[in-house]
Design a protein around this motif. Structure first.
Motif, PDB file in Angstrom:
ATOM      1  N   LYS A  53       0.832  -1.222   0.000  1.00  0.00           N
ATOM      2  CA  LYS A  53       0.000   0.000   0.000  1.00  0.00           C
ATOM      3  C   LYS A  53       0.857   1.258   0.000  1.00  0.00           C
ATOM      4  O   LYS A  53       0.607   2.198  -0.759  1.00  0.00           O
ATOM      5  CB  LYS A  53      -0.930  -0.001   1.220  1.00  0.00           C
ATOM      6  N   GLY A  54       1.859   1.295   0.873  1.00  0.00           N
ATOM      7  CA  GLY A  54       2.697   2.477   0.980  1.00  0.00           C
ATOM      8  C   GLY A  54       3.457   2.772  -0.293  1.00  0.00           C
ATOM      9  O   GLY A  54       3.546   3.925  -0.732  1.00  0.00           O
ATOM     10  N   LEU A  57       1.013   4.018  -2.942  1.00  0.00           N
ATOM     11  CA  LEU A  57       0.576   5.373  -2.619  1.00  0.00           C
ATOM     12  C   LEU A  57       1.644   6.380  -3.032  1.00  0.00           C
ATOM     13  O   LEU A  57       1.336   7.439  -3.604  1.00  0.00           O
ATOM     14  CB  LEU A  57       0.286   5.489  -1.128  1.00  0.00           C
ATOM     15  N   ILE A  61       0.730   9.472  -5.840  1.00  0.00           N
ATOM     16  CA  ILE A  61       0.734  10.908  -5.514  1.00  0.00           C
ATOM     17  C   ILE A  61       1.881  11.670  -6.177  1.00  0.00           C
ATOM     18  O   ILE A  61       1.933  12.897  -6.095  1.00  0.00           O
ATOM     19  CB  ILE A  61       0.806  11.125  -3.987  1.00  0.00           C
ATOM     20  N   LYS A  70      -3.438  15.211   1.178  1.00  0.00           N
ATOM     21  CA  LYS A  70      -2.770  14.879   2.433  1.00  0.00           C
ATOM     22  C   LYS A  70      -2.808  13.375   2.623  1.00  0.00           C
ATOM     23  O   LYS A  70      -3.799  12.724   2.294  1.00  0.00           O
ATOM     24  CB  LYS A  70      -3.479  15.570   3.610  1.00  0.00           C
ATOM     25  N   CYS A  71      -1.727  12.835   3.145  1.00  0.00           N
ATOM     26  CA  CYS A  71      -1.657  11.399   3.435  1.00  0.00           C
ATOM     27  C   CYS A  71      -1.679  11.180   4.944  1.00  0.00           C
ATOM     28  O   CYS A  71      -0.945  11.835   5.678  1.00  0.00           O
ATOM     29  CB  CYS A  71      -0.383  10.793   2.844  1.00  0.00           C
ATOM     30  N   GLU A  72      -2.521  10.281   5.381  1.00  0.00           N
ATOM     31  CA  GLU A  72      -2.638   9.955   6.800  1.00  0.00           C
ATOM     32  C   GLU A  72      -2.321   8.476   6.995  1.00  0.00           C
ATOM     33  O   GLU A  72      -2.946   7.614   6.376  1.00  0.00           O
ATOM     34  CB  GLU A  72      -4.056  10.227   7.308  1.00  0.00           C
ATOM     35  N   THR A  73      -1.336   8.186   7.837  1.00  0.00           N
ATOM     36  CA  THR A  73      -1.028   6.805   8.188  1.00  0.00           C
ATOM     37  C   THR A  73      -1.757   6.465   9.475  1.00  0.00           C
ATOM     38  O   THR A  73      -1.484   7.046  10.527  1.00  0.00           O
ATOM     39  CB  THR A  73       0.485   6.599   8.371  1.00  0.00           C
ATOM     40  N   ALA A 101      -7.764  13.289   0.600  1.00  0.00           N
ATOM     41  CA  ALA A 101      -7.088  12.688   1.747  1.00  0.00           C
ATOM     42  C   ALA A 101      -6.885  11.210   1.449  1.00  0.00           C
ATOM     43  O   ALA A 101      -7.845  10.500   1.119  1.00  0.00           O
ATOM     44  CB  ALA A 101      -7.905  12.873   3.018  1.00  0.00           C
ATOM     45  N   PHE A 102      -5.655  10.758   1.532  1.00  0.00           N
ATOM     46  CA  PHE A 102      -5.329   9.343   1.371  1.00  0.00           C
ATOM     47  C   PHE A 102      -5.128   8.740   2.758  1.00  0.00           C
ATOM     48  O   PHE A 102      -4.256   9.188   3.502  1.00  0.00           O
ATOM     49  CB  PHE A 102      -4.053   9.158   0.543  1.00  0.00           C
ATOM     50  N   ASP A 104      -3.836   5.642   4.644  1.00  0.00           N
ATOM     51  CA  ASP A 104      -3.105   4.374   4.621  1.00  0.00           C
ATOM     52  C   ASP A 104      -3.512   3.616   5.876  1.00  0.00           C
ATOM     53  O   ASP A 104      -2.962   3.831   6.956  1.00  0.00           O
ATOM     54  CB  ASP A 104      -1.599   4.637   4.588  1.00  0.00           C
TER      55      ASP A 104
END
Length: 496
Positions: A53-54, A57, A61, A70-73, A101-102, A104
């Motif tokens: 996934k990471g 992603l 992007i 924005k990416c949120e883990t 907003a992504f 993860d």
């Protein structure tokens, strides 16, 4: 669903490369359209550990403007987040209009992990599924595009990837005990994932499976699905599709209409002082107990202008430890708040467990001032009754005490108080032109308030009408209601 899924035939590397080049450029164009149209997009990336996934992603992007995503883990909730409602940490991170907003990881990973490890029973698990479906539907109904991806790999592929990651000094930190446990119990996890996906695969928020056997192939699948989803959402918005009205399913506690309320109730000065002292002492004792038992309290005040909300709140707050409560005066939403779901600014103000939040004006502005003044569409405010009930049900499931007051006066009393404020220099700051304008719409507001109370006075979050022609009477009544509600909650906890 996962069990029946048939993988799309993977194209050749040359075809993948050709389609990827086109898709990357098109997604960058769609990002500009999203910004222009004010479409908020929430992309959920969940799936197996080591599914990539990471990495995917990072590729998706790469060609996007970083100012508008924005990416949120989202891994395990922090200790602070555990003191808030289940959905809190997700709701507060939703994107604003025109941004992506992504995520993860998501609520799927959290709830299935708790269920798999026996941290919640089946009843709580199904309760969370209900909350998740409501949350996702509400976002869609309020103009959000949600695209949910499940990154899928087989047991042997996962095992090999975990081994490769662990063998490298620079990547072994990425392998967690959770990943190892997941691979060891692959079949058990597969069944739970399949059940979860089946339960949460809604028309408004469907699941998309990503074959993660190849990173470039996974990137292509995700990018093309994103493009198609954005195109559909923009077309639907252009057609001004309205969200459906849902029937209320919560038990209600009927209350009289405002015109039927006896406003002649009063209290003597002597009795007021005696009762105020007694009740404030009792509330102070209960505040300590609430803290130790980690019970949150939400007290919501609505009422007519000049009805006495401020004085009522002041007498409640005077009994509380200042370290354990906060009063939130709610005014018109700020630009960042207008750009998100209307409940977002209230989720952001929820207390920790064991603490008290007092709202001076609330989420009910949606069905009063926004309705009357035309700040939202009829579809928006009609739909809000059910959305608000669902919001308060989340608070109830969190084991919060929910107390809602309508501070009530008659029209003549309001006029007398307005006139006093206007003619008294030290009180003039309390009266505005808007107060006089609202007064002219008294009848429209009264009809809206009666409908609001009838449709949102649920048994788990009922309304209480405070007869406030005599402010002192209203203050004592409010304290008694708060104390009774807290005592009943504490007794209930003792019996569990």
């Amino acid at each position: 669903m996962l069990k029946e899924w048939v993988k799309e035939e993977r194209p050749t590397d040359e075809v993948i490369a050709e389609r990827l080049e086109k898709a990357r450029a098109e997604l960058a164009v769609r990002q500009l359209e999203i910004k222009e149209k004010g479409l908020p997009v929430l992309v959920i990336m969940d799936g197996w550990g080591a599914a990539g996934k990471g990495s995917v992603l990072g590729k998706v992007i790469k060609n996007l403007d970083p100012r508008f995503f924005k990416c949120e883990t989202l891994t395990e909730p922090t200790d602070e987040e555990k003191r808030k409602p289940f959905l809190y940490r997700y709701f507060v991170k939703i994107p604003k209009a025109g941004a992506i907003a992504f995520f993860d990881g998501s609520w799927m990973g959290e709830v299935t992990n708790m269920y798999l490890h026996g941290e919640i029973d089946e009843k709580k698990y199904k309760s969370h599924l209900t909350s998740i479906k409501r949350f996702e539907r509400q976002l869609n109904d309020n103009g959000y595009l949600m695209v949910k991806f499940f990154f899928h790999i087989g047991e042997k592929t996962q095992k090999k990837r975990l081994k490769d990651l662990e063998s490298d000094t620079y990547t072994k930190w990425r392998v967690s005990d959770k990943d190892r446990w997941q691979n060891k119990h692959y079949d058990k996890c597969f069944d739970v994932f399949d059940e979860y996906i089946e339960a949460t695969n809604q028309f408004v928020a469907p699941w998309y499976f990503i074959d993660s056997s190849s990173k470039k192939w996974a990137e292509l699948q995700m990018t093309e699905i994103l493009i198609a989803s954005i195109d559909t959402a923009i077309a639907n918005a252009a057609n001004q599709q309205k969200a459906p009205m849902l029937q209320n399913t919560f038990p209600m506690k009927p209350l009289p209409k405002l015109a039927e309320v006896d406003l002649k109730k009063s209290i003597s000065e002597e009795e007021y002082k005696k009762e105020l002292d007694r009740l404030q002492k009792r509330l102070s004792e209960l505040h300590n107990e609430l803290y130790h038992k980690k019970v949150p309290v939400i007290i919501a005040y609505e009422g007519w202008d000049a009805a006495g909300k401020g004085g009522n709140i002041k007498r409640v707050a005077a009994a509380l430890d200042p370290r354990g409560y906060e009063v939130h005066p709610i005014a018109s939403p700020e630009p960042a708040e207008k750009a998100r779901h209307y409940l977002w600014r209230f989720w952001n103000r929820l207390p920790k467990d064991g603490h008290i939040a007092i709202f001076d004006r609330t989420w009910y502005g949606r069905v009063m001032v926004e309705r009357i003044e035309g700040f939202c569409t009829e579809n928006d405010w009609q739909r809000a009754y059910n959305e608000i009930n669902e919001f308060e049900k989340e608070l109830d499931d969190w084991n919060a005490v929910i107390i809602k007051f309508w501070v009530h006066i008659d029209k003549d009393t309001q006029l007398a108080r307005f006139t006093d404020r206007q003619n008294t220099p030290e009180k003039q700051w309390k009266i505005t032109d808007e107060d006089w304008r609202n007064r002219e719409k008294w009848d429209a507001y009264e009809a809206a308030i009666d409908e609001m109370i009838s449709k949102t006075s649920t048994k788990f979050a009922p309304w209480h009408i405070l007869e406030s022609n005599d402010k002192k009477y209203a203050r004592i009544k409010a304290l008694k209601i708060i104390i009774k509600a807290i005592e009943e909650k504490l007794v209930g906890i003792e019996k569990e």
